[in-house]
Design an enzyme around this catalytic site. Structure first.
Site, PDB file in Angstrom:
ATOM      1  N   GLY A 108      50.173  26.774  43.292  1.00 26.57           N
ATOM      2  CA  GLY A 108      48.963  27.584  43.344  1.00 26.57           C
ATOM      3  C   GLY A 108      49.194  28.883  42.609  1.00 26.57           C
ATOM      4  O   GLY A 108      50.324  29.234  42.269  1.00 26.57           O
ATOM      5  N   GLN A 142      48.107  37.724  40.704  1.00 22.45           N
ATOM      6  CA  GLN A 142      49.448  37.450  40.194  1.00 22.45           C
ATOM      7  C   GLN A 142      49.528  37.563  38.671  1.00 22.45           C
ATOM      8  O   GLN A 142      50.626  37.674  38.132  1.00 22.45           O
ATOM      9  CB  GLN A 142      49.924  36.060  40.622  1.00 22.45           C
ATOM     10  CG  GLN A 142      50.230  35.969  42.107  1.00 22.45           C
ATOM     11  CD  GLN A 142      50.699  34.588  42.464  1.00 22.45           C
ATOM     12  OE1 GLN A 142      49.903  33.685  42.726  1.00 22.45           O
ATOM     13  NE2 GLN A 142      52.018  34.410  42.459  1.00 22.45           N
ATOM     14  N   CYS A 157      57.480  31.512  45.768  1.00 22.67           N
ATOM     15  CA  CYS A 157      56.338  32.139  45.113  1.00 22.67           C
ATOM     16  C   CYS A 157      56.687  32.427  43.668  1.00 22.67           C
ATOM     17  O   CYS A 157      57.805  32.860  43.368  1.00 22.67           O
ATOM     18  CB  CYS A 157      55.979  33.436  45.845  1.00 22.67           C
ATOM     19  SG  CYS A 157      54.565  34.308  45.162  1.00 22.67           S
ATOM     20  N   LEU A 158      55.726  32.199  42.787  1.00 27.51           N
ATOM     21  CA  LEU A 158      55.944  32.484  41.381  1.00 27.51           C
ATOM     22  C   LEU A 158      56.164  33.971  41.137  1.00 27.51           C
ATOM     23  O   LEU A 158      56.776  34.347  40.137  1.00 27.51           O
ATOM     24  CB  LEU A 158      54.765  31.972  40.549  1.00 27.51           C
ATOM     25  CG  LEU A 158      54.514  30.467  40.630  1.00 27.51           C
ATOM     26  CD1 LEU A 158      53.269  30.090  39.849  1.00 27.51           C
ATOM     27  CD2 LEU A 158      55.720  29.681  40.160  1.00 27.51           C
ATOM     28  N   HIS A 183      48.851  30.866  51.733  1.00 23.62           N
ATOM     29  CA  HIS A 183      49.769  31.620  50.876  1.00 23.62           C
ATOM     30  C   HIS A 183      49.013  32.261  49.713  1.00 23.62           C
ATOM     31  O   HIS A 183      49.168  33.452  49.441  1.00 23.62           O
ATOM     32  CB  HIS A 183      50.869  30.681  50.353  1.00 23.62           C
ATOM     33  CG  HIS A 183      51.799  31.306  49.374  1.00 23.62           C
ATOM     34  ND1 HIS A 183      53.105  31.589  49.673  1.00 23.62           N
ATOM     35  CD2 HIS A 183      51.617  31.700  48.090  1.00 23.62           C
ATOM     36  CE1 HIS A 183      53.681  32.140  48.612  1.00 23.62           C
ATOM     37  NE2 HIS A 183      52.796  32.212  47.632  1.00 23.62           N
ATOM     38  N   GLU A 184      48.190  31.468  49.021  1.00 25.12           N
ATOM     39  CA  GLU A 184      47.458  31.996  47.866  1.00 25.12           C
ATOM     40  C   GLU A 184      46.439  33.053  48.288  1.00 25.12           C
ATOM     41  O   GLU A 184      46.302  34.085  47.628  1.00 25.12           O
ATOM     42  CB  GLU A 184      46.783  30.874  47.085  1.00 25.12           C
ATOM     43  CG  GLU A 184      47.745  29.891  46.445  1.00 25.12           C
ATOM     44  CD  GLU A 184      48.856  30.525  45.626  1.00 25.12           C
ATOM     45  OE1 GLU A 184      48.634  31.598  45.013  1.00 25.12           O
ATOM     46  OE2 GLU A 184      49.957  29.971  45.603  1.00 25.12           O
ATOM     47  N   HIS A 214      47.641  36.615  48.743  1.00 25.76           N
ATOM     48  CA  HIS A 214      47.739  37.436  47.530  1.00 25.76           C
ATOM     49  C   HIS A 214      46.486  38.291  47.324  1.00 25.76           C
ATOM     50  O   HIS A 214      46.563  39.376  46.756  1.00 25.76           O
ATOM     51  CB  HIS A 214      47.949  36.563  46.289  1.00 25.76           C
ATOM     52  CG  HIS A 214      49.348  36.057  46.125  1.00 25.76           C
ATOM     53  ND1 HIS A 214      50.408  36.882  45.825  1.00 25.76           N
ATOM     54  CD2 HIS A 214      49.855  34.805  46.206  1.00 25.76           C
ATOM     55  CE1 HIS A 214      51.508  36.163  45.724  1.00 25.76           C
ATOM     56  NE2 HIS A 214      51.201  34.891  45.958  1.00 25.76           N
TER      57      HIS A 214
END
Length: 179
Positions: A47, A52, A100-101, A142-143, A146
């Protein structure tokens, strides 16, 4: 389409509360979404949230058939979710490993709601209303975190279960979890 740089933990833009999307179906919004999917794919992500990549909007994307970063995770339908709202459903909470990215090379155990309902709209402003559980629910939560300036390490409660992916999961391809 373009692959964008993914902001890393420590960048203050990741800590802001994102603004609602107010215009739908525009070429600019559709281009942003296409870029986000390309960026997510290039980074082997499950995701990606607009903040981000430095875009201050309440927009997340997620989904995959198979993901090298989470090889045991079931498929999650590719989704564009704008201005999301999450409602917790019965099912309790469960712990699970997250990465996480924006926090490359690290993983930690985070407790999340097991079963949720998420609503919002797609790129054209059409309503989305879905029930999710398990890993699907974890990805959505999670997304959406952000969008409120929350990174998963802020939710880690036991730092004995937080560390480098290469140490915790040596069987995973280290290049798949790091930028």
């Amino acid at each position: 389409m373009a692959v964008h740089e993914i902001l890393k933990m420590g960048d203050p833009r990741l800590l802001r509360v994102a603004k609602p999307v107010t215009e739908f179906g525009t070429p600019a919004l559709k281009a942003l979404i296409a870029d986000m999917f390309e960026t997510m794919a290039a980074a082997n992500g499950a995701g990606l949230a607009a903040p981000q990549i430095g875009v201050d909007l309440r927009l997340v994307i997620f989904g995959y058939t198979k993901n090298v970063r989470y090889p045991d995770a079931p498929p999650v339908p590719p989704t564009v979710l704008i201005n999301p709202v999450i409602e917790v459903l019965d099912g309790g909470r469960t712990e699970g490993w997250e990465g996480c990215l924006s926090v490359p090379g690290l993983r930690g155990v985070v407790e999340r709601d097991e079963r949720i309902r998420y609503t919002g709209v797609d790129a054209d402003g059409n309503a989305i209303d879905r029930i999710a559980d398990g890993f699907h629910a974890r990805v959505v939560q999670h997304e959406c975190d952000h969008l409120d300036g929350i990174l998963y390490p802020m939710r880690v409660t036991d730092f004995t279960r937080f560390g480098f992916t290469s140490v915790l999961f040596p069987e995973l391809d280290p290049m798949a979890d790091d930028d």
